[in-house]
Design a protein around this motif. Sequence first.
Motif, mmCIF file in Angstrom:
data_model
loop_
_atom_site.group_PDB
_atom_site.id
_atom_site.type_symbol
_atom_site.label_atom_id
_atom_site.label_comp_id
_atom_site.label_asym_id
_atom_site.label_seq_id
_atom_site.Cartn_x
_atom_site.Cartn_y
_atom_site.Cartn_z
ATOM 1 N N ALA A 158 0.834 -1.207 0.000
ATOM 2 C CA ALA A 158 0.000 0.000 0.000
ATOM 3 C C ALA A 158 0.865 1.252 0.000
ATOM 4 N N GLU A 159 1.933 1.252 0.800
ATOM 5 C CA GLU A 159 2.835 2.395 0.841
ATOM 6 C C GLU A 159 3.514 2.622 -0.504
ATOM 7 N N LEU A 160 3.812 1.528 -1.216
ATOM 8 C CA LEU A 160 4.438 1.641 -2.530
ATOM 9 C C LEU A 160 3.555 2.425 -3.483
ATOM 10 N N PHE A 161 2.266 2.094 -3.538
ATOM 11 C CA PHE A 161 1.379 2.774 -4.467
ATOM 12 C C PHE A 161 1.079 4.202 -4.016
ATOM 13 N N LYS A 162 1.051 4.430 -2.713
ATOM 14 C CA LYS A 162 0.814 5.794 -2.257
ATOM 15 C C LYS A 162 1.984 6.708 -2.605
ATOM 16 N N LYS A 163 3.190 6.155 -2.603
ATOM 17 C CA LYS A 163 4.340 6.958 -2.983
ATOM 18 C C LYS A 163 4.371 7.236 -4.472
ATOM 19 N N LEU A 164 3.768 6.350 -5.254
ATOM 20 C CA LEU A 164 3.738 6.569 -6.700
ATOM 21 C C LEU A 164 2.816 7.717 -7.079
ATOM 22 N N GLY A 165 1.788 7.984 -6.309
ATOM 23 C CA GLY A 165 0.882 9.071 -6.661
ATOM 24 C C GLY A 165 -0.325 9.071 -5.758
ATOM 25 N N GLY A 166 -0.828 10.279 -5.408
ATOM 26 C CA GLY A 166 -2.011 10.368 -4.576
ATOM 27 C C GLY A 166 -1.661 10.247 -3.101
ATOM 28 N N ASP A 167 -2.546 10.815 -2.242
ATOM 29 C CA ASP A 167 -2.224 10.780 -0.821
ATOM 30 C C ASP A 167 -3.457 10.481 0.021
ATOM 31 N N ASN A 168 -4.508 9.977 -0.568
ATOM 32 C CA ASN A 168 -5.696 9.633 0.188
ATOM 33 C C ASN A 168 -5.937 8.134 0.124
ATOM 34 N N ALA A 169 -7.089 7.715 -0.383
ATOM 35 C CA ALA A 169 -7.415 6.296 -0.441
ATOM 36 C C ALA A 169 -6.475 5.584 -1.395
ATOM 37 N N LEU A 170 -6.303 4.287 -1.131
ATOM 38 C CA LEU A 170 -5.392 3.497 -1.951
ATOM 39 C C LEU A 170 -5.863 3.448 -3.402
ATOM 40 N N THR A 171 -7.161 3.354 -3.611
ATOM 41 C CA THR A 171 -7.697 3.333 -4.976
ATOM 42 C C THR A 171 -7.391 4.636 -5.701
ATOM 43 N N ASP A 172 -7.563 5.752 -4.991
ATOM 44 C CA ASP A 172 -7.233 7.045 -5.605
ATOM 45 C C ASP A 172 -5.754 7.138 -5.949
ATOM 46 N N ALA A 173 -4.907 6.556 -5.088
ATOM 47 C CA ALA A 173 -3.471 6.583 -5.360
ATOM 48 C C ALA A 173 -3.137 5.816 -6.635
ATOM 49 N N VAL A 174 -3.825 4.688 -6.841
ATOM 50 C CA VAL A 174 -3.583 3.907 -8.054
ATOM 51 C C VAL A 174 -4.000 4.698 -9.287
ATOM 52 N N PHE A 175 -5.187 5.311 -9.256
ATOM 53 C CA PHE A 175 -5.636 6.104 -10.392
ATOM 54 C C PHE A 175 -4.672 7.262 -10.654
ATOM 55 N N ALA A 176 -4.238 7.956 -9.592
ATOM 56 C CA ALA A 176 -3.336 9.094 -9.779
ATOM 57 C C ALA A 176 -2.014 8.650 -10.395
ATOM 58 N N ALA A 177 -1.481 7.519 -9.927
ATOM 59 C CA ALA A 177 -0.205 7.031 -10.456
ATOM 60 C C ALA A 177 -0.345 6.600 -11.906
ATOM 61 N N MET A 178 -1.404 5.867 -12.218
ATOM 62 C CA MET A 178 -1.591 5.377 -13.582
ATOM 63 C C MET A 178 -1.829 6.522 -14.556
ATOM 64 N N PHE A 179 -2.626 7.512 -14.145
ATOM 65 C CA PHE A 179 -2.873 8.637 -15.048
ATOM 66 C C PHE A 179 -1.637 9.518 -15.186
ATOM 67 N N GLY A 180 -0.797 9.558 -14.159
ATOM 68 C CA GLY A 180 0.481 10.255 -14.313
ATOM 69 C C GLY A 180 1.323 9.622 -15.407
ATOM 70 N N PHE A 181 1.327 8.289 -15.450
ATOM 71 C CA PHE A 181 2.046 7.583 -16.511
ATOM 72 C C PHE A 181 1.416 7.873 -17.870
ATOM 73 N N LEU A 182 0.080 7.855 -17.953
ATOM 74 C CA LEU A 182 -0.589 8.141 -19.222
ATOM 75 C C LEU A 182 -0.338 9.580 -19.671
ATOM 76 N N GLY A 183 -0.200 10.502 -18.708
ATOM 77 C CA GLY A 183 0.092 11.879 -19.077
ATOM 78 C C GLY A 183 1.421 12.013 -19.787
ATOM 79 N N VAL A 184 2.417 11.247 -19.338
ATOM 80 C CA VAL A 184 3.722 11.254 -20.001
ATOM 81 C C VAL A 184 3.615 10.697 -21.414
ATOM 82 N N ILE A 185 2.882 9.589 -21.565
ATOM 83 C CA ILE A 185 2.721 8.988 -22.889
ATOM 84 C C ILE A 185 1.946 9.912 -23.817
ATOM 85 N N ALA A 186 0.921 10.591 -23.282
ATOM 86 C CA ALA A 186 0.175 11.547 -24.105
ATOM 87 C C ALA A 186 1.074 12.690 -24.559
#
Length: 526
Positions: free
Chosen positions: A324-352
């Motif tokens: 859980a700490e791993l994904f929170k460090k990747l992005g987002g600082d609230n719920a674990l699900t939100d952290a996953v979305f924030a991290a994944m969309f950060g990656f998509l932002g780079v690709i875009a």
Amino acid sequence: MNGTLQLIRLALRRDRVLLPAWLGMFVLLAAGSAAATKGMFPTTESVVAAANSMNGTPALVAVYGRIHDPTSIGALAMLKALATGAVILAVFSIIVVVRHTRSDEESGRRELLGAGVVGRHAPLAAALAVAAGANIVLGLVTSLSLVGAGLPADGSFVFGLAWTSVGLAFAAIAGITAQVARSARGATGLAVAALGVVFVLRAVGDTADVAGPRWLSWLSPLGWGQQFRPYAGNRWWVLLITVGFAVAAAGTAHLLAARRDLNAGLLPDRAGPATGTLRGVFGLAWRLQRGSLLGWTVGFVAYGLLVGSVAGSIGDMISSPQAAELFKKLGGDNALTDAVFAAMFGFLGVIASAYGLQTAMRLHSEETELRAESLLATPVSRARWAASHVVIALAGTVVLLVGAGLAAGTVHAAQTGDVSVVGEVLAGALVQIPAAWVLVGIAVAAYGLAPRLVVVGWSALAVFLLLGELGPMFGFDQWLMDLSPWAHLPKVPGSAVTATPLLWLLAIAAAGLVTGFAGLRRRDVV
């Protein structure tokens, strides 16, 4: 094969900036992942808990693969780098081979070289040799960096072999598609489509149960990279499969090259309409760019579906605080699900951003290949011609991110039964747009001021990506990390959206566009 060595020297000279930049990015990514993850799991129990949680989440296995030894810190630390890096390395190998084969034919350089003492197979052999050499050097330097980061030496060298083997395989695949398609974009599109197919094969094979079709992973070069199992068995013998495939595919590419004419592909040309249907310069730009946008959109929507699936099952990982700490460090600082979305969309932002750069830089290729000169000889102004491609670059990034956001939000809403989450997830994708536009603005400014500065856009993307990946790991000063536009984006969903940084990013993007258009008006056309 006459002239192969001379063409290799020419290719290395042309790529003297591109190759070191890409190789350095890969090495820093691998070493940074190793250094950052080791400190997060200090005990064997914490490693086992995190590995079992990830292996128990099918969506994560589909994206990153399986951890074959739950007790190995190296296998856990390098899971993401092995999978993600292999995909990016495959794209890199495709670009290198197509650049020195089909792109040279399309621009006329191949015909000029062929008029000298250059054999028919020399350009393809030189391109494959450069790609192979770059992948071998990358594997060796990456292995040494991982050893320096404190990981076992045998597993580190097997990890380097895994990356190298994937690069060799897709360099050979690109050699084949360069003979099949008539254009560089067509060759790249076919090779990337093959990458998508083998990714799906690997994902299906890795997520299958014991009685299922796990053998599908062995049909994929990406699966072969996973089957090296660095730090989890160290299967050196898989190299025989990957090298055998690369040699066979390269030989097939040479056989196909002998069966086609110069500037022609093995696929038949499709006849166009009897009468023209273009509507001005914007219609021409759309005709040139629509195929690329369609392919990128399909990929983004597919990735959005995967993101939605991962977020829906991420609750299974809460039993592992380290994961859980791993994904929170990747992005987002609230719920674990939100952290996953924030991290994944950060990656998509780079690709875009990469899509926006590629699309905007079509201006440079149109100018250097003398097609822009014909258009500008008509009443079409320079600003209108440039705007036709820049508008597609800006709008295309919006289409990509909206498609991914809607796909992820829809899947997540179906899993949770809450329709309101669609808007929240979509917002996480939309906040990436200003940062992507900043990269487009930088590229347009560099192109407008001087065509030779066209690489500035890609260099900026690499620098910003490294700051985002390595800054938190190594504790860079905040002012240095703030140079990246992604450092100013809110972690959505999961935190409040502040308009001020987004407006500043839009202003910087607009300034870049204005600078580029002003420079284009004042300089000579090549």
